[in-house]
Enzyme design. Structure first.
Site, mmCIF file in Angstrom:
data_model
loop_
_atom_site.group_PDB
_atom_site.id
_atom_site.type_symbol
_atom_site.label_atom_id
_atom_site.label_comp_id
_atom_site.label_asym_id
_atom_site.label_seq_id
_atom_site.Cartn_x
_atom_site.Cartn_y
_atom_site.Cartn_z
ATOM 1 N N SER A 1 0.846 -1.201 0.000
ATOM 2 C CA SER A 1 0.000 0.000 0.000
ATOM 3 C C SER A 1 0.875 1.242 0.000
ATOM 4 O O SER A 1 2.018 1.201 0.474
ATOM 5 C CB SER A 1 -0.864 0.025 1.266
ATOM 6 N N ASP A 2 0.354 2.327 -0.509
ATOM 7 C CA ASP A 2 1.033 3.584 -0.233
ATOM 8 C C ASP A 2 0.820 3.872 1.247
ATOM 9 O O ASP A 2 -0.079 3.325 1.890
ATOM 10 C CB ASP A 2 0.478 4.710 -1.120
ATOM 11 N N TRP A 3 1.611 4.749 1.780
ATOM 12 C CA TRP A 3 1.612 4.989 3.230
ATOM 13 C C TRP A 3 0.344 5.745 3.625
ATOM 14 O O TRP A 3 0.214 6.928 3.367
ATOM 15 C CB TRP A 3 2.878 5.746 3.627
ATOM 16 N N GLY A 4 -0.575 4.994 4.210
ATOM 17 C CA GLY A 4 -1.861 5.591 4.539
ATOM 18 C C GLY A 4 -2.893 5.366 3.461
ATOM 19 O O GLY A 4 -3.953 5.966 3.468
ATOM 20 N N GLY A 5 -2.605 4.472 2.535
ATOM 21 C CA GLY A 5 -3.548 4.229 1.442
ATOM 22 C C GLY A 5 -4.566 3.149 1.732
ATOM 23 O O GLY A 5 -5.423 2.858 0.908
#
Ligand code: GLC
Length: 740
Positions: free
Chosen positions: A267-271
């Site tokens: 995941s992207d960071w916080g995605g």
């Protein structure tokens, strides 16, 4: 490597395997590097508990995920970014930890790499940055980025490879392959449709399948199927109702089923926003979910991640079996065995002479000579006695800031420094600030050491620059953008196409006192140039990283003959782009990509709009002549191919490289197709008078469009035209043929 090998021996001892017994019992399969990875995965999984399986599929710190300590399965360490290896950060913070062994080389931003149109440069780039990641003992490099340049306002275009899917597809493959030869995974990002920044977490691009498959997916597909990418990063935005980090269509159906991706989706960071979707929709490894990591939850913030305790509870409640869990664990273990537990990785190196040389070479190959009336460039060092260097971008460090791609470099040579080093002995070099832009010099506790504060008025600054210009034989203005918010920076988009900080007024004032102003644009995006008719020479100088000043000086004085070509269009005004005339850009919720396929030069062709500078444009200090294109056969069978041949001659007085471009036009199609599309390029290096017969192989794929009704690529029989030239608006020759 050292970590892993010492663990391996320790494990061997723990398992009663001593290195000295004569009848040494065999290593368990999962620890045996001789065993096939799939065998090692099966064996590891058979030994892991539910808790260990849950632990391995989400972060344990800002940039790492757990292994299985009990079994000696290594942790996974990731690092930004696409242009160099980010400094070590504190366990759960974005700020640097203050180590003193983590200075790196900053390589040119990926727009500059794309501008080389040279796949050898992409290979050199991947090898070099992969060696730096390897030496820093990182297992996953969070890059490269290949999102398509849809608007010149997107804050992160500098991290990507331009507006054309074919160019980005060709350039990403060697980068990925050569990073991974170091036993470091590339993590190609941001999959998919992350083409703006301000509303990146909530925007939901609307595109039809043709546009998706023909424009926005090809570079990712090439990275997976040709580059063999071991990981992919999900984007923040939504697509057709689901966040891209857990999106059934993008991750399960297209990436894993259609393309056969066997790596891990990170995941992207916080995605990651939904536990059940994260379980069922293709996410394998959750990072950066919005907790501060160490204080939320009872013991450790990471346990509240979607793929942590919440997932375990859903398994315990019987709502889910371990089917999806085992698939995730399998992919994460495969990533670990390919990287952290890969025992035949090279050792890597950091800030080596080779890496500095690579940054310099890629930089000089990426610089684009946009305009050069009366051969203003290269600077004549015999005649020139005084050079005035003007502009903040001649001195400002650009390797810090801009978001997650920010770096802590061992050295960054500024344009002023590079010029002084190259010509300072024979030529007097004066400097004037000209304008004040962004004076920040610290980013995430990395301090550039520059103190750029300057409280003079614009009037005073321009007056000083003008006075200095009057005294100089040559005036170089280094302007453009920078890595501040609303410039070339993650999480914000630009507000306008024009240059910020009053630069247009400065440039106009300079043109009133000199008629050979040379403007060097330091940016990762196109800018407006209302003063263009009064400026005889213009260079696109990019963000070239540690060797920026040396690369630029080499081109400006003619040590290197520029050979870069634009990877994206410079529009005259915003409304000359599809995104800003037929589409929507950078907004909450549905963002209609109304221009569809007509991105970049495809729009200029369709609407007959003349750009400021065209996709593929770039001049040289020499000249090239193109002979007539010929085709190997006038009819091509479906599934067959034709060869297009064009003789190219260096008709100038110095050696030079030329990027010969092939565009294909479908003369009669049952669907709307762009007037022409890039389907080949060859970079030739020719001595004066030398001719090379440049050849392109055109196959059925090069003629195809994506038929969203049949959901497959189709090449329709009929007439096609092969257009060959030096730029998308500079076709020199063409030849037709018929597909049977
Ligand atoms: C950022 C970026 C991504 C980066 C990650 C880790 O928000 O979108 O490109 O790799 O988080 O810093």
């Amino acid at each position: 490597m050292k970590r892993f090998l010492s663990k391996l021996v320790a494990m061997g001892l723990a398992l009663g395997l001593s290195s000295c017994s004569c009848n040494e019992p065999k290593l368990p399969d999962y620890l045996n590097p001789e065993k096939d990875i799939e065998v090692r995965i099966d064996d590891a999984m058979s030994r892991m508990t539910l808790d260990e399986k849950i632990a391995i599929i989400h972060a344990q710190s800002k940039f790492s995920s757990a292994g299985v300590p009990r079994l000696g399965i290594a942790e996974l360490w990731t690092t930004d970014g696409p242009h160099g290896i980010r400094p070590e950060v504190l366990w759960d913070e974005w700020v640097q930890a203050g180590w003193t062994n983590d200075y790196c080389v900053a390589f040119p931003a990926l727009t500059a790499l794309a501008a080389t149109w040279n796949t050898d440069m992409a290979a050199l780039y991947g090898k070099s940055i992969g060696e730096e990641a390897r030496y820093r003992e990182k297992d996953v490099l969070l890059g490269p980025g290949v999102n398509i340049y849809r608007s010149p306002l997107n804050g992160r275009n500098f991290e990507y490879m331009g507006e054309d899917p074919y160019l980005a597809s060709r350039m990403v493959v060697p980068y990925v392959k050569c990073v991974q030869k170091n036993g470091v995974a590339a993590c190609v990002k941001h999959y998919a449709l992350n083409n703006s920044e301000t509303y990146r977490h909530t925007t939901e691009p609307v595109v039809d399948d043709r546009t998706l498959y023909e424009i926005y997916l090809p570079a990712f597909k090439a990275a997976v199927q040709e580059g063999g990418a071991w990981s992919i990063m999900g984007a923040y935005n939504l697509f057709r109702g689901e966040h891209a980090c857990h999106n059934d269509l993008l991750l399960n159906k297209i990436l894993k089923e259609e393309w056969g991706f066997d790596g891990a989706v990170i995941s992207d960071w916080g995605g990651t926003h939904d536990t059940r979707e994260a379980i069922t929709n293709g996410l394998d490894l959750e990072f950066g979910t919005w907790t501060d990591g160490l204080t939320m939850g009872k013991t450790n913030g990471y346990d509240v991640y979607h793929l942590a305790n919440p997932y375990k509870e859903l398994i315990k409640s019987g709502e889910f079996t371990t089917k999806e869990l085992d698939e995730k664990v399998r992919r994460v273990l495969r990533l670990i065995f390919r990287t952290a537990m890969n025992t035949n990785k090279p050792t890597g190196s950091l800030v080596s002479d080779e890496h500095i040389e690579a940054a310099y070479t890629i930089g000089t190959e990426g610089v684009v000579l946009l305009k050069n009336d009366n051969n203003t460039l290269p600077i004549d060092l015999i005649k020139t006695k005084t050079i005035a260097v003007i502009g903040e971008n001649a001195i400002k460090m650009m390797t810090i800031g801009g978001g997650s791609s920010s770096l802590k470099v061992k050295k960054e040579v500024s344009p002023l420094e590079g010029l002084r080093k190259r010509v300072g002995k024979d030529v007097e070099i004066l400097y004037a600030r000209g304008y004040v832009g962004d004076t920040t010099s610290v980013y995430k506790r990395v301090d550039s050491g520059q103190r750029l504060g300057d409280d003079r008025s614009e009037k005073e600054l321009i007056a000083e620059a003008v006075e200095m210009a009057k005294k100089a034989d040559v005036v170089l203005m280094f302007g453009g953008l920078n890595k501040a918010k609303k410039q070339d920076c993650e999480s914000t988009d630009r507000a306008e196409l024009g240059l910020p900080y009053g630069q247009d007024r400065l440039i106009t004032a300079l043109t009133e006192v000199t008629d050979n102003l040379i403007y060097i644009n330091i940016s990762g995006n196109a800018v407006a140039m209302p003063w263009i008719d009064s400026v005889p020479a213009i260079v696109q100088g990019w963000y070239l990283g540690s060797e920026a000043g040396n690369s630029l000086a080499a081109v400006l004085v003619g040590d290197v003959n520029p050979s870069g070509k634009l990877p994206f269009t410079f529009p005259v005004q915003l409304t000359d782009t599809g995104a800003h005339s037929m589409g929507e850009f950078s907004k909450n919720g549905e963002e209609n990509y109304g221009e569809g396929l007509l991105v970049g030069y495809r729009w200029n062709d369709a609407k007959d709009v003349t750009p400021l500078f065209a996709f593929g444009h770039g001049l040289s200090y020499t000249t090239f002549e193109y002979g007539e294109a010929t085709v190997s056969r006038k009819t091509m069978k479906n599934g067959g191919k034709v060869i297009i041949t064009v003789p190219v001659t260096n008709t100038g007085s110095c050696r030079g490289k030329e990027v010969v471009q092939l565009y294909i036009a479908d003369k009669k199609a049952s669907v709307m197709r762009p007037e022409k599309e890039l389907k080949g390029f060859v970079k030739v290096d020719l001595a004066p008078g030398q001719t090379e017969k440049v050849k392109f192989v055109v196959d059925t794929q090069a003629l195809s469009f994506f038929d969203d009704k049949q959901h497959c690529w189709v090449a329709e029989p009929g007439e096609f035209e092969a257009l060959v030239g030096a730029a998308s608006d500079d076709i020199r020759t063409s030849v037709s043929f018929v597909l049977k």
